[in-house]
Design an enzyme around this catalytic site. Structure first.
Site, PDB file in Angstrom:
ATOM      1  CG  ASN A  10       0.652  -6.215  10.653  1.00 17.83           C
ATOM      2  OD1 ASN A  10       0.062  -6.426   9.632  1.00 17.83           O
ATOM      3  ND2 ASN A  10       1.057  -5.079  11.135  1.00 17.83           N
ATOM      4  CE  LYS A  12       4.657  -5.060   9.839  1.00 15.30           C
ATOM      5  NZ  LYS A  12       5.578  -4.172  10.168  1.00 15.30           N
ATOM      6  CG  HIS A  90       0.967  -0.849  12.618  1.00 14.10           C
ATOM      7  ND1 HIS A  90       2.178  -0.314  12.079  1.00 14.10           N
ATOM      8  CD2 HIS A  90       1.620  -2.033  13.242  1.00 14.10           C
ATOM      9  CE1 HIS A  90       3.162  -1.184  11.897  1.00 14.10           C
ATOM     10  NE2 HIS A  90       3.155  -2.335  12.508  1.00 14.10           N
ATOM     11  CD  GLU A  92       4.646  -0.743   9.403  1.00 15.65           C
ATOM     12  OE1 GLU A  92       3.709  -1.313   8.723  1.00 15.65           O
ATOM     13  OE2 GLU A  92       5.655  -1.470   9.634  1.00 15.65           O
ATOM     14  CD  GLU A 160       3.896  -3.688  16.581  1.00 17.43           C
ATOM     15  OE1 GLU A 160       3.758  -4.763  16.438  1.00 17.43           O
ATOM     16  OE2 GLU A 160       3.411  -2.749  15.555  1.00 17.43           O
ATOM     17  N   GLY A 166      10.837  -4.023  12.159  1.00 16.92           N
ATOM     18  CA  GLY A 166      11.642  -4.447  10.755  1.00 16.92           C
ATOM     19  C   GLY A 166      13.135  -4.035  10.636  1.00 16.92           C
ATOM     20  CB  SER A 204      13.011  -7.181  15.803  1.00 21.66           C
ATOM     21  OG  SER A 204      13.020  -6.234  14.459  1.00 21.66           O
TER      22      SER A 204
END
Ligand code: 13P
Length: 244
Positions: A10, A12, A90, A92, A160, A166, A204
Site C-alpha cells: 500500500n 498510500k 483502511h 487511515e 492491521e 508506521g 510495520s
C-alpha cells in the site's frame, strides 16, 4: 483450496511517475507468490504497464457507481483504469474520513459488482488493546465491514492494528495468532469457503520481521506500507512469504 499467499503493498499518498522504476524492479523478479501493489489512483494506469505479473489495486472507492461526488472514484473507474483489487476500510480512511463499517461494506459490494477483489482492513487502536477489547473490536469490524457477497475469491482480509502502522512496533506472535485464529473462526462460521479467505497481517512489516510473521498460523501474507515503496525492501518480504 488453501488460502493464497499474497504480498500486498500500500503506497498510500506516496509515489509519482518516477516511482514506477520500483515496479519495474519487482516485475523483473521471480516472486514465487502473488504480489499486489496499490499506488495512488493517479498512477494506476501507468503502473499496469510496468507491473508484468504484479496485480495493481486502488486504495479506496466510492459505494456509488457514478454521480455528484467530487474527488471520489468509483469501483468501475478503478477497474477501467486497470486495477484488479481495491483496499477498503483502511484505518487511515476510517480515521481521516470517518468511514464506518457499514460504509466499508457498501463499498465492498460496489467493488465486487465491478469485478474487483477487495482487501478489507480491520484493526484495534492502542486504547482498545489496552482495554482488553481487541477480539471484540475485530469481530465487530469483520461482521460489519465484510458483506454477504464476500467469497474467498473476491475478498482478502487484512488485520492491521492501528498502533502498529508506521510505528516500528508490532504485536508479538501470540497476539497476531490470536486475532488471525478469531478471524478464521468467524469467517468459517459465516461463509462456506471461510477457510479459504487469505488473511494478511499489516503494520510495520519489514524484511527483518517478515519470516517470523509468516510462520504464524493463518497468516497468509502481508499488507505493507513503508517497506513496499522500495523494491529493495519489498523484495525480501516477498521472498520470505514465498518460502514460508
Ligand atoms: P506500515 O507497513 O508502514 O506500518 O503500514 C502498514 C499499512 O498501513 C499498510 O496498509
Amino acid at each position: 483450496m488453501a488460502p493464497k499467499k499474497l504480498a500486498a503493498g500500500n503506497w498510500k499518498m506516496n509515489g509519482v511517475t518516477a516511482s514506477l522504476v520500483e515496479l519495474d524492479a519487482l516485475a523483473a523478479r521471480e516472486n514465487g507468490c502473488d504480489v499486489l501493489i496499490c499506488p495512488p489512483a493517479t498512477l494506476i494506469t501507468p503502473a499496469v504497464a510496468h507491473a508484468g505479473e504484479i496485480a495493481i489495486g486502488g486504495q479506496d472507492c466510492h459505494a456509488n457507481e457514478s454521480g455528484a461526488h467530487t474527488g471520489d472514484i468509483s469501483a468501475a473507474m478503478l477497474a477501467d483504469a486497470g486495477a484488479s483489487h481495491v483496499i477498503l476500510g483502511h484505518s487511515e480512511r476510517r480515521a481521516d474520513h470517518g468511514e464506518t463499517d457499514a460504509q466499508v461494506a457498501a463499498k465492498a459490494i460496489a467493488a465486487h459488482g465491478a469485478g474487483l477483489v477487495t482487501v478489507i482492513c480491520v484493526g484495534e487502536t492502542e486504547a482498545e488493546r489496552d482495554g482488553g477489547d481487541t477480539l471484540d473490536v475485530i469481530a465487530s469490524q469483520l461482521a460489519g465491514s465484510v458483506p454477504d457477497c464476500a467469497t474467498a475469491a473476491n475478498t482478502v482480509i487484512a488485520y492491521e492494528p492501528v498502533w502498529a502502522i508506521g510505528t516500528g512496533r508490532t504485536p508479538n506472535s501470540e497476539q497476531i495468532a490470536e486475532v488471525h485464529a478469531l478471524m478464521r473462526d468467524k469467517l468459517s462460521g459465516r461463509f462456506s469457503d471461510g477457510a479459504d479467505f487469505s488473511l494478511l497481517y499489516g503494520g510495520s512489516v519489514k524484511p527483518g520481521n517478515a519470516a517470523e510473521i509468516f510462520a504464524i498460523a493463518h497468516v497468509d501474507g502481508a499488507l505493507v506500507g513503508g517497506a513496499s515503496l522500495k523494491a529493495s525492501d519489498f523484495g525480501p518480504i516477498i521472498d520470505a512469504l514465498a518460502q514460508a
